[in-house]
Write an enzyme that holds these catalytic residues in place. Sequence first.
Site, PDB file in Angstrom:
ATOM      1  N   HIS A 183       0.862  -1.195   0.000  1.00  0.00           N
ATOM      2  CA  HIS A 183       0.000   0.000   0.000  1.00  0.00           C
ATOM      3  C   HIS A 183       0.890   1.234   0.000  1.00  0.00           C
ATOM      4  O   HIS A 183       1.631   1.490   0.953  1.00  0.00           O
ATOM      5  CB  HIS A 183      -0.932   0.001   1.210  1.00  0.00           C
ATOM      6  CG  HIS A 183      -2.063  -0.977   1.070  1.00  0.00           C
ATOM      7  ND1 HIS A 183      -2.775  -1.466   2.138  1.00  0.00           N
ATOM      8  CD2 HIS A 183      -2.616  -1.546  -0.043  1.00  0.00           C
ATOM      9  CE1 HIS A 183      -3.718  -2.303   1.693  1.00  0.00           C
ATOM     10  NE2 HIS A 183      -3.631  -2.371   0.381  1.00  0.00           N
ATOM     11  N   ALA A 184       0.781   2.000  -1.087  1.00  0.00           N
ATOM     12  CA  ALA A 184       1.755   3.047  -1.374  1.00  0.00           C
ATOM     13  C   ALA A 184       1.895   4.094  -0.267  1.00  0.00           C
ATOM     14  O   ALA A 184       2.990   4.498   0.096  1.00  0.00           O
ATOM     15  CB  ALA A 184       1.366   3.733  -2.685  1.00  0.00           C
ATOM     16  N   ARG A 185       0.768   4.522   0.275  1.00  0.00           N
ATOM     17  CA  ARG A 185       0.799   5.678   1.181  1.00  0.00           C
ATOM     18  C   ARG A 185       1.351   5.333   2.553  1.00  0.00           C
ATOM     19  O   ARG A 185       1.534   6.215   3.389  1.00  0.00           O
ATOM     20  CB  ARG A 185      -0.606   6.233   1.314  1.00  0.00           C
ATOM     21  CG  ARG A 185      -1.625   5.269   1.922  1.00  0.00           C
ATOM     22  CD  ARG A 185      -3.044   5.776   1.681  1.00  0.00           C
ATOM     23  NE  ARG A 185      -4.058   4.930   2.295  1.00  0.00           N
ATOM     24  CZ  ARG A 185      -5.376   5.179   2.183  1.00  0.00           C
ATOM     25  NH1 ARG A 185      -5.789   6.209   1.481  1.00  0.00           N
ATOM     26  NH2 ARG A 185      -6.251   4.394   2.771  1.00  0.00           N
ATOM     27  N   GLU A 186       1.627   4.076   2.817  1.00  0.00           N
ATOM     28  CA  GLU A 186       2.025   3.652   4.157  1.00  0.00           C
ATOM     29  C   GLU A 186       3.553   3.771   4.286  1.00  0.00           C
ATOM     30  O   GLU A 186       4.284   2.786   4.346  1.00  0.00           O
ATOM     31  CB  GLU A 186       1.460   2.251   4.408  1.00  0.00           C
ATOM     32  CG  GLU A 186      -0.075   2.299   4.319  1.00  0.00           C
ATOM     33  CD  GLU A 186      -0.796   0.958   4.337  1.00  0.00           C
ATOM     34  OE1 GLU A 186      -0.151  -0.074   4.560  1.00  0.00           O
ATOM     35  OE2 GLU A 186      -2.026   0.954   4.138  1.00  0.00           O
ATOM     36  N   ARG A 237      -2.985   4.514  -2.661  1.00  0.00           N
ATOM     37  CA  ARG A 237      -2.827   3.237  -1.966  1.00  0.00           C
ATOM     38  C   ARG A 237      -2.499   2.100  -2.936  1.00  0.00           C
ATOM     39  O   ARG A 237      -1.760   1.174  -2.616  1.00  0.00           O
ATOM     40  CB  ARG A 237      -4.142   2.949  -1.252  1.00  0.00           C
ATOM     41  CG  ARG A 237      -4.386   1.518  -0.809  1.00  0.00           C
ATOM     42  CD  ARG A 237      -5.718   1.477  -0.073  1.00  0.00           C
ATOM     43  NE  ARG A 237      -6.275   0.161   0.082  1.00  0.00           N
ATOM     44  CZ  ARG A 237      -6.484  -0.423   1.266  1.00  0.00           C
ATOM     45  NH1 ARG A 237      -6.134   0.180   2.368  1.00  0.00           N
ATOM     46  NH2 ARG A 237      -7.044  -1.615   1.333  1.00  0.00           N
ATOM     47  N   HIS A 309       2.183  -2.974   7.170  1.00  0.00           N
ATOM     48  CA  HIS A 309       1.203  -1.954   6.809  1.00  0.00           C
ATOM     49  C   HIS A 309       1.200  -0.853   7.869  1.00  0.00           C
ATOM     50  O   HIS A 309       1.771  -1.013   8.944  1.00  0.00           O
ATOM     51  CB  HIS A 309      -0.196  -2.567   6.703  1.00  0.00           C
ATOM     52  CG  HIS A 309      -0.369  -3.429   5.488  1.00  0.00           C
ATOM     53  ND1 HIS A 309      -1.065  -3.019   4.384  1.00  0.00           N
ATOM     54  CD2 HIS A 309       0.102  -4.660   5.195  1.00  0.00           C
ATOM     55  CE1 HIS A 309      -1.028  -3.970   3.458  1.00  0.00           C
ATOM     56  NE2 HIS A 309      -0.329  -4.983   3.929  1.00  0.00           N
ATOM     57  N   SER A 310       0.531   0.222   7.530  1.00  0.00           N
ATOM     58  CA  SER A 310       0.398   1.330   8.462  1.00  0.00           C
ATOM     59  C   SER A 310      -1.026   1.846   8.295  1.00  0.00           C
ATOM     60  O   SER A 310      -1.463   2.015   7.161  1.00  0.00           O
ATOM     61  CB  SER A 310       1.432   2.400   8.077  1.00  0.00           C
ATOM     62  OG  SER A 310       1.111   3.656   8.602  1.00  0.00           O
ATOM     63  N   GLU A 386      -0.005  -3.990  11.296  1.00  0.00           N
ATOM     64  CA  GLU A 386      -0.270  -2.552  11.198  1.00  0.00           C
ATOM     65  C   GLU A 386       0.615  -1.825  12.208  1.00  0.00           C
ATOM     66  O   GLU A 386       0.477  -2.000  13.415  1.00  0.00           O
ATOM     67  CB  GLU A 386      -1.752  -2.250  11.497  1.00  0.00           C
ATOM     68  CG  GLU A 386      -2.729  -2.921  10.544  1.00  0.00           C
ATOM     69  CD  GLU A 386      -2.837  -2.236   9.183  1.00  0.00           C
ATOM     70  OE1 GLU A 386      -2.223  -1.161   8.988  1.00  0.00           O
ATOM     71  OE2 GLU A 386      -3.538  -2.790   8.310  1.00  0.00           O
TER      72      GLU A 386
END
Length: 424
Positions: A183-186, A237, A309-310, A386
């Site tokens: 997921h790109a934005r993380e 994302r 992940h975040s 996460e």
Amino acid sequence: MARLVLCFLFFVAVAQGRHEKYEGHQLYQISGPAQEIAALEAHIDIISAKPTRSEIAQLQALVRLSPEEKLQWLQYFDEKQMSYTKVADNLAELLRKEDVQIQATRASASAKRSGRTIGWETYYRHQEINDHLDELAAQYPNLVTVINAALSYEGRQIKYVRISTTRFEDMRKPVIVIDAAIHAREWVTPPVALYIIHQLVVKIVDEALTDSLDWVIIPVANPDGYEYSFDEDRLWRKTRSKSHEGADECPGVDGNRNFDHYWGTVANSANPCTIVYEGPTPFSEPETRVIRDVVNQNLNRAAMYISLHSYGNMFLYAWGNNATLPSNGLALHLAGVTMATAIDALALDKANRYIVGNAAQVLYFTTGTSRDWTRAVGVPLTYTMELPGYEYMFEVPPEYIEQIVTETWAGVAAGAHYVRSVYG
Ligand SMILES: *[C@@H]1O[C@H](CO)[C@@H](O)[C@H](O)[C@H]1NC(C)=O
């Protein structure tokens, strides 16, 4: 000097324009039944979700509402008797603040930096990370091999490292596979992957972890999306592929819905315009095929898989497609708690303690995830992890990177020792 000023002005201009699409977007914390919240995924950007403390099957979620849709959604929440509170007034403003911080930390990092080493004081671009991996392989040839696994949809090199004292040839050693930034934005996930490599290879803080285990680490699993989140859209994302119908308007696939496990069984994920679009076929994305292939290549030995992940402070294990547990549910829980306990011992006071549990029970149903697919093909211990976001969501300020990489390493090391003791 003139050039510096020009650069700076250019940067400010770009930054202003880049976040315009979020001008006036507000963030709301909403609570309601888990399945109601899950159903929203098809329509709005759910930035995070977590169980409420007080009630079973109730979730709290952070959602982004544009000025145009806001009233309609608040009305809808009222009708559904979901409670909501505003937590941020203008997302664009938050993103501009983040830019300023990152620019400053990048400038001071590059002043301190020698060669291609990278640190934990700022965020790095995909090419910088790739260069760093190549440098490590050159410096530590007996321990590190860089694999140029595939090109992304837009042609970027997806690399991963293999870490092994035995050139990946000792078939008795369990393998641990870790990926980041599917997921790109993380953004805080690649530093964690890089720090794990650093602790194993450069610092060698615990020789047992390389003597008796082999590692595969993919620091940027979705480089197209990752770069796009720097240059165009901070909240991107998905991948950036355009091989599906409707891609002109809605490019990209959610890499964590694209795996071949109960793929195609929920309507929400079939719509290319949702953030959870599963893609036109399972493994339609070169980015997910890299993960699939490296897991398959090491299937006999792969003992643990962690997808970083975040954010949300959680270890989630299978199944996500229904709320039952795999046959080794107890081991999944035990290893998860072992990792979470090691992290919580080092966590900041203000951080939420880790939650360890079945993905569907803690949150809601998901299909096509890498966690479920890896478990289904036979990897015993597989997790969606996460990381912490504190009060900052994906925009974890650079000064927290060191805290997050340090505490997460403690968790991963504890998990690796668990793997050694059970599968070694
Ligand atoms: C739940 O899903 C798993 C696969 O993820 C499957 O093996 C199991 O049979 C399912 N259980 C029920 C009750 O549907």
